[in-house]
Enzyme design. Structure first.
Site, PDB file in Angstrom:
ATOM      1  N   CYS A 140      -2.032   0.502  -5.033  1.00 24.39           N
ATOM      2  CA  CYS A 140      -2.394  -0.874  -4.670  1.00 24.39           C
ATOM      3  C   CYS A 140      -2.488  -1.057  -3.165  1.00 24.39           C
ATOM      4  O   CYS A 140      -2.827  -2.124  -2.686  1.00 24.39           O
ATOM      5  CB  CYS A 140      -1.370  -1.868  -5.204  1.00 24.39           C
ATOM      6  SG  CYS A 140      -1.516  -2.113  -6.958  1.00 24.39           S
ATOM      7  N   ILE A 141      -2.087  -0.058  -2.413  1.00 21.41           N
ATOM      8  CA  ILE A 141      -2.101  -0.237  -0.957  1.00 21.41           C
ATOM      9  C   ILE A 141      -2.889   0.875  -0.265  1.00 21.41           C
ATOM     10  O   ILE A 141      -3.136   1.893  -0.832  1.00 21.41           O
ATOM     11  CB  ILE A 141      -0.664  -0.291  -0.341  1.00 21.41           C
ATOM     12  CG1 ILE A 141       0.219   0.757  -0.999  1.00 21.41           C
ATOM     13  CG2 ILE A 141      -0.094  -1.674  -0.478  1.00 21.41           C
ATOM     14  CD1 ILE A 141       1.527   0.961  -0.318  1.00 21.41           C
TER      15      ILE A 141
END
Lengths: 102, 176
Positions: free
Chosen positions: A101-102
């Protein structure tokens, strides 16, 4: 499913990610990159090698990690693969779509 | 006529991708700030035009002095757990140093997951073309100037200017 890329049948999923990393060649990478609107330079290939090694070692790919790879910084990474860099770079590198997600 | 109508309906069903995202962060809690940063960075990664607007206590997240020392609330936070999952007594959360200790522990765990500290996160977002804004009214209220803010902050703007930036189709505004 099989897709003809750069004259070879390559096993890809419905999103166009390669299912078998061993089928990857420079020519296949250039074929996928052309579809994504990216022209590959030596710097791209250097980064692709970094990405393929990371994935082969079972490590998670993040933009932060790529920014600290020593190959490029985050800004250059965005410039090299405009739009969605992590998705495009992994697709061209013949590795699965990243789940980070990052 | 009927055919034309059907065609119009069909056009409406085409999925429109999100083009622009505005995130508003008004709180200084570690979790609220990171919610805005993670979602904002995620949008940048997807090629979505992203703007994050910090207002009220959210300004802590872009103020040089405070940005890397954000806390999570250890009192009045029903989601708090002891390591191991036991409930965290509210009384304990109020003891001196507990909140700082818990917050430091959380930051450490985030770092292990490759979640960057706030300043680095802002740099990552702007590297991808995301924009960071501070609320003028809140800045005046807290007596802050542009010099107090991190270099990655694009501008200090009013609410009116903010909405002007959110024109066009495919825009979403999210309050965290």
């Amino acid at each position: 499913m099989d897709k003809l890329i750069a004259g070879v049948n390559v096993d890809v999923n419905e999103e166009g990610y390669m299912n078998d990393a061993s089928q990857w060649t420079k020519e296949v990478a250039e074929g996928i990159a052309a579809e994504e609107g990216v022209e590959l330079t030596d710097k791209h290939f250097e980064l692709i090698e970094f990405i393929r090694n990371k994935v082969a070692n079972g490590e998670t790919l993040t933009i932060r990690g790529i920014g600290k790879s020593g190959v490029v910084n985050a800004k250059e990474f965005y410039a090299m693969f405009p739009g969605a860099p992590l998705k495009k770079a992994t697709k061209i590198s013949g590795v699965p779509k990243p789940t980070s997600c990052i | 006529m009927e055919k034309e109508l059907k065609e119009q309906v069909a056009v409406k069903e085409v999925k429109e991708p999100l083009k622009k995202l505005l995130l508003i962060c008004s709180k200084a809690n570690l979790e609220d700030v990171y919610a805005a940063l993670v979602m904002g960075n995620g949008a940048v990664m997807e090629g979505i035009e992203t703007k994050i607007f910090f207002t009220f206590f959210g300004l802590d997240a872009i103020t040089k002095k405070t940005m890397n020392k954000l806390h999570t609330a250890t009192t009045g936070n029903p989601g708090m757990r002891m390591p191991g999952g036991l409930p965290f007594p509210t009384m304990l959360g109020g003891l001196p140093g507990v909140e700082a200790g818990v917050s430091a522990m959380m930051r450490k765990q985030m770092d292990a997951l490759d979640i960057p500290p706030v300043d680095e996160f802002l740099e990552l977002i702007t590297a991808g073309g995301g924009e960071i804004y501070a609320c003028k009214l809140a800045m005046d209220m807290f007596k802050l100037t542009k010099e107090d803010l991190h270099d990655e902050v694009n501008d200090v703007i009013t609410v009116g200017q903010l909405y002007e930036m959110c024109d066009g189709p495919g825009v979403q505004i999210v309050f965290t």
